[in-house]
Design a protein around this motif. Structure first.
Motif, PDB file in Angstrom:
ATOM      1  N   LYS A  66       6.225  -0.049   9.979  1.00 15.48           N
ATOM      2  CA  LYS A  66       7.797   0.017   9.869  1.00 15.48           C
ATOM      3  C   LYS A  66       7.795   0.302   8.668  1.00 15.48           C
ATOM      4  O   LYS A  66       9.102   1.192   8.476  1.00 15.48           O
ATOM      5  N   HIS A  67       8.031  -0.912   8.368  1.00 13.41           N
ATOM      6  CA  HIS A  67       8.662  -0.969   6.560  1.00 13.41           C
ATOM      7  C   HIS A  67       7.579  -0.061   6.065  1.00 13.41           C
ATOM      8  O   HIS A  67       8.198   0.556   5.077  1.00 13.41           O
ATOM      9  N   ASN A  68       6.648   0.596   6.120  1.00 11.34           N
ATOM     10  CA  ASN A  68       6.290   1.624   4.846  1.00 11.34           C
ATOM     11  C   ASN A  68       6.113   2.448   5.348  1.00 11.34           C
ATOM     12  O   ASN A  68       6.365   3.161   4.612  1.00 11.34           O
ATOM     13  N   LEU A  69       6.527   2.837   6.545  1.00 17.30           N
ATOM     14  CA  LEU A  69       6.795   4.389   6.845  1.00 17.30           C
ATOM     15  C   LEU A  69       7.846   4.171   6.496  1.00 17.30           C
ATOM     16  O   LEU A  69       7.972   5.862   5.504  1.00 17.30           O
ATOM     17  N   HIS A  70       8.975   3.770   6.169  1.00 14.32           N
ATOM     18  CA  HIS A  70      10.195   4.244   5.810  1.00 14.32           C
ATOM     19  C   HIS A  70      11.091   3.971   4.493  1.00 14.32           C
ATOM     20  O   HIS A  70      11.058   4.319   3.719  1.00 14.32           O
ATOM     21  N   ARG A  71      10.117   3.695   3.697  1.00 16.93           N
ATOM     22  CA  ARG A  71       9.237   3.502   1.825  1.00 16.93           C
ATOM     23  C   ARG A  71       8.114   5.081   1.831  1.00 16.93           C
ATOM     24  O   ARG A  71       7.786   4.446   0.935  1.00 16.93           O
ATOM     25  N   ASN A  72       8.366   6.092   3.188  1.00 17.76           N
ATOM     26  CA  ASN A  72       6.917   6.925   2.396  1.00 17.76           C
ATOM     27  C   ASN A  72       5.716   6.380   3.014  1.00 17.76           C
ATOM     28  O   ASN A  72       5.064   7.618   1.847  1.00 17.76           O
ATOM     29  N   THR A  73       4.690   5.603   2.506  1.00 22.79           N
ATOM     30  CA  THR A  73       3.662   5.339   3.080  1.00 22.79           C
ATOM     31  C   THR A  73       3.140   5.729   3.867  1.00 22.79           C
ATOM     32  O   THR A  73       3.491   6.037   4.561  1.00 22.79           O
ATOM     33  N   LYS A  74       2.043   6.517   3.813  1.00 18.98           N
ATOM     34  CA  LYS A  74       0.951   7.601   3.989  1.00 18.98           C
ATOM     35  C   LYS A  74       0.293   7.118   4.943  1.00 18.98           C
ATOM     36  O   LYS A  74      -0.814   6.095   4.791  1.00 18.98           O
ATOM     37  N   TYR A  75       0.160   6.837   6.182  1.00 16.26           N
ATOM     38  CA  TYR A  75      -1.219   5.685   6.986  1.00 16.26           C
ATOM     39  C   TYR A  75      -1.353   7.657   7.964  1.00 16.26           C
ATOM     40  O   TYR A  75      -1.098   8.243   8.106  1.00 16.26           O
ATOM     41  N   ARG A  76      -2.735   7.722   7.755  1.00 11.96           N
ATOM     42  CA  ARG A  76      -3.445   8.371   8.831  1.00 11.96           C
ATOM     43  C   ARG A  76      -4.759   7.185   9.604  1.00 11.96           C
ATOM     44  O   ARG A  76      -5.186   6.225   9.672  1.00 11.96           O
ATOM     45  N   TYR A  77      -4.626   7.961  10.941  1.00 15.96           N
ATOM     46  CA  TYR A  77      -5.314   6.787  11.448  1.00 15.96           C
ATOM     47  C   TYR A  77      -6.784   7.704  12.607  1.00 15.96           C
ATOM     48  O   TYR A  77      -6.187   9.386  13.036  1.00 15.96           O
ATOM     49  N   LYS A 129       4.086   4.415  22.368  1.00 17.75           N
ATOM     50  CA  LYS A 129       4.833   2.693  21.928  1.00 17.75           C
ATOM     51  C   LYS A 129       4.481   2.836  20.606  1.00 17.75           C
ATOM     52  O   LYS A 129       5.758   2.615  20.181  1.00 17.75           O
ATOM     53  N   TYR A 130       3.443   3.565  19.486  1.00 16.26           N
ATOM     54  CA  TYR A 130       4.172   3.733  18.111  1.00 16.26           C
ATOM     55  C   TYR A 130       4.865   4.455  17.970  1.00 16.26           C
ATOM     56  O   TYR A 130       5.498   3.629  17.379  1.00 16.26           O
ATOM     57  N   GLN A 131       5.071   5.622  19.071  1.00 13.04           N
ATOM     58  CA  GLN A 131       6.257   6.649  18.333  1.00 13.04           C
ATOM     59  C   GLN A 131       7.851   6.036  18.200  1.00 13.04           C
ATOM     60  O   GLN A 131       8.210   5.783  17.628  1.00 13.04           O
ATOM     61  N   LYS A 132       7.291   5.039  20.024  1.00 16.99           N
ATOM     62  CA  LYS A 132       8.469   5.046  20.177  1.00 16.99           C
ATOM     63  C   LYS A 132       9.464   3.978  19.687  1.00 16.99           C
ATOM     64  O   LYS A 132      10.299   3.714  18.761  1.00 16.99           O
ATOM     65  N   ASP A 133       8.392   2.722  19.402  1.00 12.17           N
ATOM     66  CA  ASP A 133       8.718   1.564  18.454  1.00 12.17           C
ATOM     67  C   ASP A 133       9.410   1.906  16.694  1.00 12.17           C
ATOM     68  O   ASP A 133       9.897   1.267  16.505  1.00 12.17           O
ATOM     69  N   LEU A 134       8.046   2.741  16.332  1.00 16.94           N
ATOM     70  CA  LEU A 134       8.432   2.767  15.072  1.00 16.94           C
ATOM     71  C   LEU A 134       9.647   4.402  15.128  1.00 16.94           C
ATOM     72  O   LEU A 134       9.583   4.790  13.351  1.00 16.94           O
ATOM     73  N   THR A 135       9.726   4.599  15.907  1.00 17.64           N
ATOM     74  CA  THR A 135      10.429   6.173  15.225  1.00 17.64           C
ATOM     75  C   THR A 135      10.176   7.085  14.661  1.00 17.64           C
ATOM     76  O   THR A 135      10.557   7.717  13.942  1.00 17.64           O
ATOM     77  N   ILE A 136       8.826   8.041  15.319  1.00 16.28           N
ATOM     78  CA  ILE A 136       7.707   8.618  14.687  1.00 16.28           C
ATOM     79  C   ILE A 136       8.565   9.866  15.487  1.00 16.28           C
ATOM     80  O   ILE A 136       8.215   9.747  16.773  1.00 16.28           O
ATOM     81  N   ALA A 164       0.930  -1.235  -0.339  1.00 22.13           N
ATOM     82  CA  ALA A 164      -0.027  -0.237  -0.115  1.00 22.13           C
ATOM     83  C   ALA A 164       0.939   1.382  -0.426  1.00 22.13           C
ATOM     84  O   ALA A 164       1.765   1.484   0.727  1.00 22.13           O
ATOM     85  N   ASP A 165       0.734   2.306  -0.979  1.00 19.16           N
ATOM     86  CA  ASP A 165       0.987   3.225  -1.283  1.00 19.16           C
ATOM     87  C   ASP A 165       0.807   4.011   0.727  1.00 19.16           C
ATOM     88  O   ASP A 165       0.622   4.982   0.626  1.00 19.16           O
ATOM     89  N   GLU A 166      -0.906   4.141   0.938  1.00 19.84           N
ATOM     90  CA  GLU A 166      -1.755   5.128   2.028  1.00 19.84           C
ATOM     91  C   GLU A 166      -2.176   3.596   2.397  1.00 19.84           C
ATOM     92  O   GLU A 166      -3.271   2.938   1.825  1.00 19.84           O
ATOM     93  N   VAL A 167      -2.806   4.097   3.833  1.00 17.00           N
ATOM     94  CA  VAL A 167      -3.533   3.483   4.063  1.00 17.00           C
ATOM     95  C   VAL A 167      -4.399   3.860   6.190  1.00 17.00           C
ATOM     96  O   VAL A 167      -3.748   5.461   6.590  1.00 17.00           O
ATOM     97  N   TRP A 168      -5.921   4.534   5.753  1.00 17.90           N
ATOM     98  CA  TRP A 168      -6.506   4.648   6.558  1.00 17.90           C
ATOM     99  C   TRP A 168      -6.584   4.212   7.964  1.00 17.90           C
ATOM    100  O   TRP A 168      -7.676   2.963   7.272  1.00 17.90           O
ATOM    101  N   VAL A 169      -6.685   4.224   8.885  1.00 20.29           N
ATOM    102  CA  VAL A 169      -7.493   3.264   9.896  1.00 20.29           C
ATOM    103  C   VAL A 169      -7.939   3.725  10.676  1.00 20.29           C
ATOM    104  O   VAL A 169      -7.910   5.554  11.153  1.00 20.29           O
ATOM    105  N   VAL A 170      -9.550   2.878  10.954  1.00 23.43           N
ATOM    106  CA  VAL A 170     -10.478   3.950  11.836  1.00 23.43           C
ATOM    107  C   VAL A 170     -10.274   2.778  13.832  1.00 23.43           C
ATOM    108  O   VAL A 170     -10.535   1.405  12.665  1.00 23.43           O
ATOM    109  N   SER A 171      -9.425   2.905  14.582  1.00 26.26           N
ATOM    110  CA  SER A 171      -9.406   2.490  15.570  1.00 26.26           C
ATOM    111  C   SER A 171      -9.765   2.214  16.889  1.00 26.26           C
ATOM    112  O   SER A 171      -9.189   3.522  17.330  1.00 26.26           O
TER     113      SER A 171
END
Length: 146
Positions: free
Chosen positions: A37-48, A62-69, A13-20
């Motif tokens: 993590k892999h997708n963010l490093h290849r610039n996949t756009k995530y929106r939550y 946790k997300y910020q820390k684990d995925l280095t955001i 995916a190039d873009e992922v929108w999540v309602v969680s």
């Protein structure tokens, strides 16, 4: 659709929108956490879109820390809405490539799936409605497109 297929879709995916209701998959499920993590490093756009529960706020940290955001990117990625009494009844909805010609939306109904478990997927009209609603809520609070 089988979870195995969904994993393949998310990896590409190039873009992922999540309602969680809880960010479980992206913070507690190793398979999806690694894909994100892999997708963010290849610039996949995530929106939550998530509720402002204690659990979700903990998972965002946790997300910020684990995925280095960085915090500023995290603020761009997350729309945190007031907590609702409906939160305990909600399931996670993900929309893949919402701006493409063939977006896909899936609903997970349990947290501990294996690759052969079925997920709920939707027809094109319902997916279009989800995309419209996601954009509407996002724009209402963020004042810009997702």
């Amino acid at each position: 659709m089988k979870l195995k297929k969904l994993i393949s879709i998310e990896k590409k995916a190039d873009e992922v929108w999540v309602v969680s209701p809880d960010l479980h998959y992206d913070t507690e499920n190793d398979t999806f956490k690694n894909i994100v993590k892999h997708n963010l490093h290849r610039n996949t756009k995530y929106r939550y879109i998530v509720p402002a529960t204690r659990s979700v706020l903990k998972h965002i940290t946790k997300y910020q820390k684990d995925l280095t955001i960085p915090k500023d990117l995290s603020e761009e990625m997350f729309l945190i809405l007031p907590e609702s009494e409906f939160n305990p009844f909600l399931n996670e909805l993900a929309i893949y490539n919402p701006n493409s010609d063939k977006p896909i939306a899936c609903l997970s109904v349990w947290k501990n799936c294996d690759e052969n478990d079925e997920l709920i997927s939707f027809d094109d009209d319902i997916v279009a409605g989800f995309i419209k609603n996601f954009k509407s809520v996002w724009k209402k609070y963020k004042r810009k497109n997702p």
